[in-house]
Design a protein around this motif. Structure first.
Motif, PDB file in Angstrom:
ATOM      1  N   ASP A 139       0.813  -1.219   0.000  1.00 55.78           N
ATOM      2  CA  ASP A 139       0.000   0.000   0.000  1.00 55.78           C
ATOM      3  C   ASP A 139       0.846   1.268   0.000  1.00 55.78           C
ATOM      4  OD1 ASP A 139       0.964  -0.091   2.592  1.00 55.78           O
ATOM      5  OD2 ASP A 139      -0.997  -0.171   3.563  1.00 55.78           O
ATOM      6  N   ALA A 140       2.174   1.114  -0.060  1.00 55.36           N
ATOM      7  CA  ALA A 140       3.065   2.269  -0.167  1.00 55.36           C
ATOM      8  C   ALA A 140       3.453   2.553  -1.609  1.00 55.36           C
ATOM      9  CB  ALA A 140       4.329   2.043   0.663  1.00 55.36           C
ATOM     10  N   VAL A 141       2.871   1.777  -2.543  1.00 54.31           N
ATOM     11  CA  VAL A 141       3.214   1.900  -3.961  1.00 54.31           C
ATOM     12  C   VAL A 141       1.952   2.207  -4.768  1.00 54.31           C
ATOM     13  CG1 VAL A 141       4.184   0.743  -5.984  1.00 54.31           C
ATOM     14  CG2 VAL A 141       5.118   0.261  -3.709  1.00 54.31           C
ATOM     15  N   ALA A 142       2.018   3.225  -5.599  1.00 53.42           N
ATOM     16  CA  ALA A 142       0.924   3.556  -6.512  1.00 53.42           C
ATOM     17  C   ALA A 142       1.486   3.602  -7.922  1.00 53.42           C
ATOM     18  CB  ALA A 142       0.293   4.898  -6.140  1.00 53.42           C
TER      19      ALA A 142
ATOM     20  N   ASP B 141       4.765   5.856  -7.843  1.00 50.07           N
ATOM     21  CA  ASP B 141       4.865   6.680  -6.636  1.00 50.07           C
ATOM     22  C   ASP B 141       5.129   5.763  -5.449  1.00 50.07           C
ATOM     23  OD1 ASP B 141       4.307   9.023  -8.016  1.00 50.07           O
ATOM     24  OD2 ASP B 141       2.150   8.880  -7.664  1.00 50.07           O
ATOM     25  N   VAL B 142       6.112   6.134  -4.652  1.00 45.92           N
ATOM     26  CA  VAL B 142       6.428   5.387  -3.431  1.00 45.92           C
ATOM     27  C   VAL B 142       6.308   6.358  -2.265  1.00 45.92           C
ATOM     28  CG1 VAL B 142       8.165   4.073  -2.175  1.00 45.92           C
ATOM     29  CG2 VAL B 142       7.988   3.827  -4.662  1.00 45.92           C
ATOM     30  N   CYS B 143       5.535   5.990  -1.264  1.00 46.77           N
ATOM     31  CA  CYS B 143       5.273   6.871  -0.133  1.00 46.77           C
ATOM     32  C   CYS B 143       6.150   6.504   1.062  1.00 46.77           C
ATOM     33  CB  CYS B 143       3.797   6.800   0.263  1.00 46.77           C
ATOM     34  SG  CYS B 143       2.680   7.285  -1.085  1.00 46.77           S
ATOM     35  N   VAL B 144       6.749   7.528   1.651  1.00 45.93           N
ATOM     36  CA  VAL B 144       7.610   7.343   2.822  1.00 45.93           C
ATOM     37  C   VAL B 144       7.224   8.363   3.885  1.00 45.93           C
ATOM     38  CG1 VAL B 144       9.548   6.404   1.485  1.00 45.93           C
ATOM     39  CG2 VAL B 144       9.401   8.876   1.873  1.00 45.93           C
TER      40      VAL B 144
END
Length: 218
Positions: free
Chosen positions: A164-167, A179-182
């Motif tokens: 769920d950290a990858v779009a 997109d990678v969320c951190v």
């Protein structure tokens, strides 16, 4: 003696009437970041004739943005452009001057960081995500694979990365970007709800073009 006492009393009264100084607000610190990587062959296919470095040399995933996310009020955006002395260093990770300047104007300048600090974060973002070699092996007709397989390869090469950290962002069936969320410390975290994938169950990657020479002997 009476005069001294009177002066002291007046000083105290004046101090009491003076408006209290408001403490300076703390600097806004990003609660998280969205790291964006574009699939370079797709960008170059749609921008034929581009003289950007990413289209003059062989690249596959290229850092294309680093957007801050804030909890609460975000800092005001700066008006300054990215200093020219920082361009060579920043281009080492972004490979696209137009996108670099846009990333600074719309993301970095609104992050609460100075230009040099933001470039440091760009370098950190580029190192944070490893792209599997599987994605380099694109046949001439392009690579087609299930979205789940693509995600599994990405998670396998990045310990701690969550699904769920990858779009994934596509144009039709063709992958455009990831997109990678951190979080603020660059640990992987779930992307916000609006930041969801728009790719089909089976996606396609355009083939990586052969290295093009820029005419400068590189």
């Amino acid at each position: 003696m009476k005069m001294r006492i009177g002066l002291a009393v007046m000083a105290l009264v004046t101090a009491g009437l003076a408006p209290a100084q408001e403490p300076a607000p703390p600097s806004a610190v990003a609660a998280g970041w969205t790291i964006s990587f574009s699939w370079s062959p797709e960008f170059c296919k749609r921008n034929l004739g581009s003289k950007e470095l990413q289209c003059l040399q062989e690249h596959y995933f290229v850092l294309s943005g680093l957007a801050p996310r804030f909890e609460g009020l975000a800092p005001a955006c700066q008006d300054d452009s990215l200093p020219r002395e920082l361009l060579p260093r920043a281009l080492d990770v972004m490979h696209n001057e137009v996108r670099l300047k846009k990333a600074w104007r719309t993301q970095g300048a609104c992050s609460g960081l100075g230009a040099a600090e933001y470039v440091l974060q760009l370098e950190r973002a580029q190192r944070r995500v490893s792209m599997p070699d599987l994605f380099r092996q694109t046949p001439r007709e392009g690579l087609q694979l299930p979205q789940d397989e693509f995600r599994k390869a990405l998670l396998r090469d990045n310990p701690g990365l969550r699904a769920d950290a990858v779009a994934l962002q596509c144009r039709g069936d063709w992958l455009e970007s990831i997109d990678v969320c951190v979080d603020g410390g660059f640990g992987f975290q779930a992307c916000p709800a609006p930041q969801r994938s728009d790719c089909p169950d089976r996606l396609r990657l355009r083939p990586i073009r052969p290295i093009l020479r820029s005419g400068q002997g590189d």
